[in-house]
Design a protein around this motif. Structure first.
Motif, PDB file in Angstrom:
ATOM      1  N   SER A   1     -34.645 -39.990  29.096  1.00 13.21           N
ATOM      2  CA  SER A   1     -35.418 -40.052  30.344  1.00 13.21           C
ATOM      3  C   SER A   1     -34.812 -39.213  31.465  1.00 13.21           C
ATOM      4  CB  SER A   1     -35.528 -41.509  30.818  1.00 13.21           C
ATOM      5  OG  SER A   1     -36.222 -42.291  29.874  1.00 13.21           O
ATOM      6  N   ILE A   2     -33.699 -38.524  31.181  1.00 16.36           N
ATOM      7  CA  ILE A   2     -32.978 -37.787  32.218  1.00 16.36           C
ATOM      8  C   ILE A   2     -33.366 -36.313  32.226  1.00 16.36           C
ATOM      9  CG2 ILE A   2     -30.696 -36.962  32.926  1.00 16.36           C
ATOM     10  CD1 ILE A   2     -29.542 -39.620  32.056  1.00 16.36           C
ATOM     11  N   LEU A   3     -33.726 -35.819  33.406  1.00 12.39           N
ATOM     12  CA  LEU A   3     -33.897 -34.392  33.648  1.00 12.39           C
ATOM     13  C   LEU A   3     -32.805 -33.944  34.606  1.00 12.39           C
ATOM     14  CD1 LEU A   3     -37.780 -34.163  34.224  1.00 12.39           C
ATOM     15  CD2 LEU A   3     -36.523 -33.907  32.080  1.00 12.39           C
ATOM     16  N   ILE A   4     -32.343 -32.701  34.470  1.00 19.32           N
ATOM     17  CA  ILE A   4     -31.293 -32.167  35.336  1.00 19.32           C
ATOM     18  C   ILE A   4     -31.834 -30.997  36.152  1.00 19.32           C
ATOM     19  CG2 ILE A   4     -29.459 -32.930  33.789  1.00 19.32           C
ATOM     20  CD1 ILE A   4     -29.214 -30.038  32.805  1.00 19.32           C
ATOM     21  N   LYS A   5     -31.128 -30.644  37.214  1.00 20.27           N
ATOM     22  CA  LYS A   5     -31.572 -29.593  38.120  1.00 20.27           C
ATOM     23  C   LYS A   5     -31.491 -28.226  37.432  1.00 20.27           C
ATOM     24  CE  LYS A   5     -31.711 -30.044  42.338  1.00 20.27           C
ATOM     25  NZ  LYS A   5     -32.824 -30.155  43.312  1.00 20.27           N
ATOM     26  N   LYS A   6     -32.510 -27.429  37.636  1.00 18.41           N
ATOM     27  CA  LYS A   6     -32.531 -26.082  37.068  1.00 18.41           C
ATOM     28  C   LYS A   6     -31.481 -25.169  37.693  1.00 18.41           C
ATOM     29  CE  LYS A   6     -37.422 -25.962  35.696  1.00 18.41           C
ATOM     30  NZ  LYS A   6     -38.745 -25.322  35.930  1.00 18.41           N
ATOM     31  N   ASP A   7     -31.084 -25.476  38.940  1.00 20.49           N
ATOM     32  CA  ASP A   7     -30.117 -24.607  39.616  1.00 20.49           C
ATOM     33  C   ASP A   7     -28.673 -24.894  39.212  1.00 20.49           C
ATOM     34  OD1 ASP A   7     -29.498 -26.970  40.912  1.00 20.49           O
ATOM     35  OD2 ASP A   7     -30.244 -26.358  42.880  1.00 20.49           O
ATOM     36  N   GLY A   8     -28.459 -25.839  38.306  1.00 14.95           N
ATOM     37  CA  GLY A   8     -27.114 -26.129  37.823  1.00 14.95           C
ATOM     38  C   GLY A   8     -26.317 -27.087  38.677  1.00 14.95           C
ATOM     39  N   SER A   9     -26.907 -27.613  39.749  1.00 15.17           N
ATOM     40  CA  SER A   9     -26.147 -28.437  40.687  1.00 15.17           C
ATOM     41  C   SER A   9     -25.881 -29.856  40.184  1.00 15.17           C
ATOM     42  CB  SER A   9     -26.859 -28.498  42.049  1.00 15.17           C
ATOM     43  OG  SER A   9     -28.140 -29.080  41.936  1.00 15.17           O
ATOM     44  N   THR A  10     -26.587 -30.298  39.142  1.00 20.55           N
ATOM     45  CA  THR A  10     -26.364 -31.659  38.640  1.00 20.55           C
ATOM     46  C   THR A  10     -24.913 -31.868  38.246  1.00 20.55           C
ATOM     47  OG1 THR A  10     -28.647 -31.891  37.859  1.00 20.55           O
ATOM     48  CG2 THR A  10     -26.995 -33.329  36.855  1.00 20.55           C
ATOM     49  N   PHE A  11     -24.355 -30.957  37.474  1.00 23.75           N
ATOM     50  CA  PHE A  11     -22.985 -31.138  36.998  1.00 23.75           C
ATOM     51  C   PHE A  11     -21.970 -30.914  38.126  1.00 23.75           C
ATOM     52  CE2 PHE A  11     -25.270 -30.303  33.016  1.00 23.75           C
ATOM     53  CZ  PHE A  11     -24.909 -31.455  32.328  1.00 23.75           C
ATOM     54  N   SER A  12     -22.319 -30.097  39.111  1.00 21.65           N
ATOM     55  CA  SER A  12     -21.472 -29.937  40.292  1.00 21.65           C
ATOM     56  C   SER A  12     -21.359 -31.263  41.042  1.00 21.65           C
ATOM     57  CB  SER A  12     -22.043 -28.856  41.209  1.00 21.65           C
ATOM     58  OG  SER A  12     -21.297 -28.744  42.396  1.00 21.65           O
ATOM     59  N   LYS A  13     -22.475 -31.985  41.171  1.00 18.47           N
ATOM     60  CA  LYS A  13     -22.473 -33.294  41.839  1.00 18.47           C
ATOM     61  C   LYS A  13     -21.712 -34.323  41.007  1.00 18.47           C
ATOM     62  CE  LYS A  13     -27.096 -32.472  43.807  1.00 18.47           C
ATOM     63  NZ  LYS A  13     -26.857 -32.536  45.241  1.00 18.47           N
ATOM     64  N   LEU A  14     -22.025 -34.378  39.720  1.00 19.82           N
ATOM     65  CA  LEU A  14     -21.422 -35.398  38.866  1.00 19.82           C
ATOM     66  C   LEU A  14     -19.916 -35.226  38.746  1.00 19.82           C
ATOM     67  CD1 LEU A  14     -24.075 -35.668  35.984  1.00 19.82           C
ATOM     68  CD2 LEU A  14     -23.714 -37.239  37.904  1.00 19.82           C
ATOM     69  N   SER A  15     -19.438 -33.986  38.842  1.00 20.35           N
ATOM     70  CA  SER A  15     -17.993 -33.754  38.732  1.00 20.35           C
ATOM     71  C   SER A  15     -17.219 -34.366  39.888  1.00 20.35           C
ATOM     72  CB  SER A  15     -17.706 -32.247  38.652  1.00 20.35           C
ATOM     73  OG  SER A  15     -17.995 -31.608  39.891  1.00 20.35           O
ATOM     74  N   MET A  16     -17.905 -34.607  41.023  1.00 24.46           N
ATOM     75  CA  MET A  16     -17.265 -35.185  42.207  1.00 24.46           C
ATOM     76  C   MET A  16     -17.715 -36.620  42.472  1.00 24.46           C
ATOM     77  SD  MET A  16     -15.470 -32.588  43.439  1.00 24.46           S
ATOM     78  CE  MET A  16     -15.194 -32.829  45.192  1.00 24.46           C
ATOM     79  N   LEU A  17     -18.685 -37.111  41.712  1.00 23.25           N
ATOM     80  CA  LEU A  17     -19.336 -38.378  42.027  1.00 23.25           C
ATOM     81  C   LEU A  17     -18.358 -39.543  42.148  1.00 23.25           C
ATOM     82  CD1 LEU A  17     -22.223 -39.671  42.386  1.00 23.25           C
ATOM     83  CD2 LEU A  17     -22.046 -40.314  39.967  1.00 23.25           C
ATOM     84  N   GLY A  18     -17.383 -39.602  41.272  1.00 21.81           N
ATOM     85  CA  GLY A  18     -16.429 -40.713  41.285  1.00 21.81           C
ATOM     86  C   GLY A  18     -15.665 -40.849  42.584  1.00 21.81           C
ATOM     87  N   LEU A  19     -15.587 -39.763  43.364  1.00 22.70           N
ATOM     88  CA  LEU A  19     -14.861 -39.801  44.636  1.00 22.70           C
ATOM     89  C   LEU A  19     -15.550 -40.683  45.673  1.00 22.70           C
ATOM     90  CD1 LEU A  19     -13.810 -36.047  44.998  1.00 22.70           C
ATOM     91  CD2 LEU A  19     -12.396 -37.980  44.263  1.00 22.70           C
TER      92      LEU A  19
END
Length: 214
Positions: A108-126
């Motif tokens: 059910s998950i879609l991610i951003k076409k601009d690649g920003s999903t993984f940029s956000k998730l890499s910092m999310l735990g902070l």
């Protein structure tokens, strides 16, 4: 002849909403096989942050104070999906509940076409360390294509939570990785953050700069 303006107004509103959904869907895509593996590695962080938001933010109004101003902030369950840079096809509220119970559906998950999903998730735990950071409250600005009215940012070049105003209350619209964005606006030092429970009106102090860690 019966008036038809109500029906026309309803149809116009429905077409507008459908148009907004269509435009939003154009910004997202299905993750590829390698990206599915990467996504699953962030599920623990997504679960931890959902529990943190449930404990500290949901059902509270948060007040952020600098030397000269105060901002009221509400974080709803439906906001969390956007902070993660994900479009959940079951809906925003289901995303929060599934993240909370650690039962996210990868299909059910879609991610951003601009690649920003993984940029956000890499910092999310902070986000769970938010009140340990030196923080600033900024006014309006722009991050790539995103316009915001305020943001809460770290004084170090780490991350920011972009906010949009609705009357006297602000809501989060995006979680931003600032590591590669040197032009992001600076703001006033945040001196105090406290939560007021919406049911009991009990006040809980979340951050005070009298604490040496802050």
């Amino acid at each position: 002849m019966k008036p038809i303006y109500k029906k026309e107004g309803w149809l116009a509103a429905r077409f507008f909403i459908l148009g907004q959904i269509f435009m939003k869907n154009k910004q997202y895509r299905k993750p590829r096989s390698g990206e599915i593996i990467r996504l699953s590695r962030y599920f623990k962080d997504i679960n931890n942050v959902a529990n943190y938001l449930q404990r500290e933010f949901i059902n509270n109004t948060i007040f952020v104070k600098t030397k000269t101003e105060q901002l009221g902030l509400n974080i709803n369950k439906s906001n969390y999906m956007h902070l993660c840079g994900i479009l959940y096809q079951r809906g925003a509220k289901d995303f929060f509940e599934d993240a909370l119970s650690n039962k996210l559906d990868l299909a059910s998950i879609l991610i951003k076409k601009d690649g920003s999903t993984f940029s956000k998730l890499s910092m999310l735990g902070l986000i769970t360390k938010l009140f340990d950071e030196k923080l600033e409250l900024t006014h309006s600005g722009k991050y790539l294509y995103l316009q915001f009215d305020h943001s809460i940012r770290t004084s170090s070049q780490r991350f920011a939570i972009a906010l949009r105003d609705r009357g006297t209350i602000s809501y989060p619209i995006s979680f931003l990785n600032l590591r590669y964005e040197q032009r992001f606006p600076r703001g006033q030092k945040i001196e105090n953050i406290y939560a007021v429970n919406k049911q009991t009106h009990r006040i809980k102090n979340l951050k005070n700069t009298n604490n040496k860690k802050n």
